[in-house]
Design an enzyme around this catalytic site. Structure first.
Site, short mmCIF file in Angstrom:
data_model
loop_
_atom_site.label_atom_id
_atom_site.label_comp_id
_atom_site.label_asym_id
_atom_site.label_seq_id
_atom_site.Cartn_x
_atom_site.Cartn_y
_atom_site.Cartn_z
N GLU A 1 0.82 -1.21 0.00
CA GLU A 1 0.00 0.00 0.00
C GLU A 1 0.85 1.26 0.00
OE1 GLU A 1 -2.78 -0.88 -1.03
OE2 GLU A 1 -4.22 -0.61 0.62
N THR B 1 -5.64 7.18 -5.20
CA THR B 1 -5.66 7.43 -3.75
C THR B 1 -4.79 8.62 -3.39
OG1 THR B 1 -6.00 5.07 -3.35
CG2 THR B 1 -5.21 6.39 -1.49
#
Length: 308
Positions: free
Chosen positions: A129, A182
């Site tokens: 991530e 994101t």
């Protein structure tokens, strides 16, 4: 065991009021991965089907997550070949990078004889991530690995707990076929918030957790309110407010932006309500000229699963 195939579920992060701390796992969509042990040391990503992503393991979330695991395992002479079948579109807001990261570490851990617990695997998947978004957040990878609802109590130290999943809770997700990165969605967020908003958000988070444990669907519904992030990020999603209003009129308990978007999720009590919500989502989006996919799913309480 020299080869393993796993299913890695999509996830909904934030769950309205739970920004960066609450997530849930889906039964669909999900990625599949085949990981094989190799006599040649190192990590190789042999193929990625369904998405144009780097094969270089240093630039791919699965490779980075595996490398983080191997560094902790202190293994220098092991090798793995990875093949990825992407069914979760990158930038969808339903945990594409998390699925690859989570599936990779669970598969490798199995092939090594499970030296790490599932909770320990979350930290390794978080490195994937970090590569994807610039932040090593756990609200997608934790439910992907552990299943069900998860709560990140703390990042320093990392402290994750699972939350009870009501047996009749369903999720409906619409994924407009536009990309919201994101990293970009984080850039537009305010760095300071009003104390009154913070207090309201804390109350909603606590009440949502209580509602899940009590299987109190009315309390869950009242708690699915985000007064901090949603007002800003919703501008990135076509027809967001109309969609949310009409889904609640159709019987949804409530919902919001899935992760950083553009997907939108709605929770419902029972499959019948969840499918009514799916029909409403279709009615709202069909005239917009935007391609989209709709998923109806129960909460996945198992997380990454070995399927072969």
């Amino acid at each position: 065991m020299d080869s393993i195939k796993v299913f890695a579920p999509g996830t909904v992060a934030n769950v309205a009021c739970g920004f960066d701390v609450i997530g849930l796992a889906l039964n669909a969509p999900g990625d599949e991965m085949i990981v094989k042990r190799s006599d040649t040391p190192g990590i190789r990503i042999s193929a990625i089907h369904g998405a144009d992503l780097p094969l270089d393991p240093a630039k791919n979330v699965a490779g980075v997550a595996i490398q983080a695991l191997l560094q902790k395992y202190e293994a220098t002479k092991v090798g793995f070949d990875v093949e990825i079948f992407k069914n979760i579109h990158p930038g969808s807001g339903i945990g594409s990078s998390a699925a690859s990261s989570a599936g990779a570490v669970v598969a490798v851990n199995q092939l090594l004889g499970e030296p790490f617990t599932r909770k320990q695997l979350v930290r390794f998947a978080m490195e994937g991530e970090r590569l994807a978004s610039g932040a090593a957040h756990a609200d997608n990878v934790a439910p992907a690995i552990l299943g069900g609802f998860t709560l990140v109590r703390s990042y320093r130290p990392l402290d994750i707990t699972t939350i009870h999943t009501p047996k009749d809770l369903w999720v409906t997700v619409i994924h407009p076929q536009i990309e919201v990165k994101t990293s970009d969605a984080r850039e537009i967020l305010k760095q300071k918030i009003l104390m009154t908003d913070a207090i309201k958000q804390w109350g909603n988070v606590a009440a949502l957790v209580a509602g899940l444990y009590q299987e109190n669907y009315d309390l869950i519904s009242r708690s699915l309110e985000d007064v901090i992030v949603e007002p800003i990020r919703s501008i990135l999603i076509p027809a967001f407010h109309e969609l949310k209003l009409k889904c609640k009129e159709a019987g949804a308990l409530g919902g919001g932006i899935s992760g950083s978007g553009p997907s939108v999720f709605m929770l419902s009590q029972g499959e019948e309500n969840a499918r009514k919500v799916a029909a409403t989502m279709n009615d709202v989006y069909a005239p917009l000229g935007v391609d989209y996919k709709i998923y109806v799913s129960q909460i996945n309480t198992e997380g990454v699963k070995v399927i072969g």
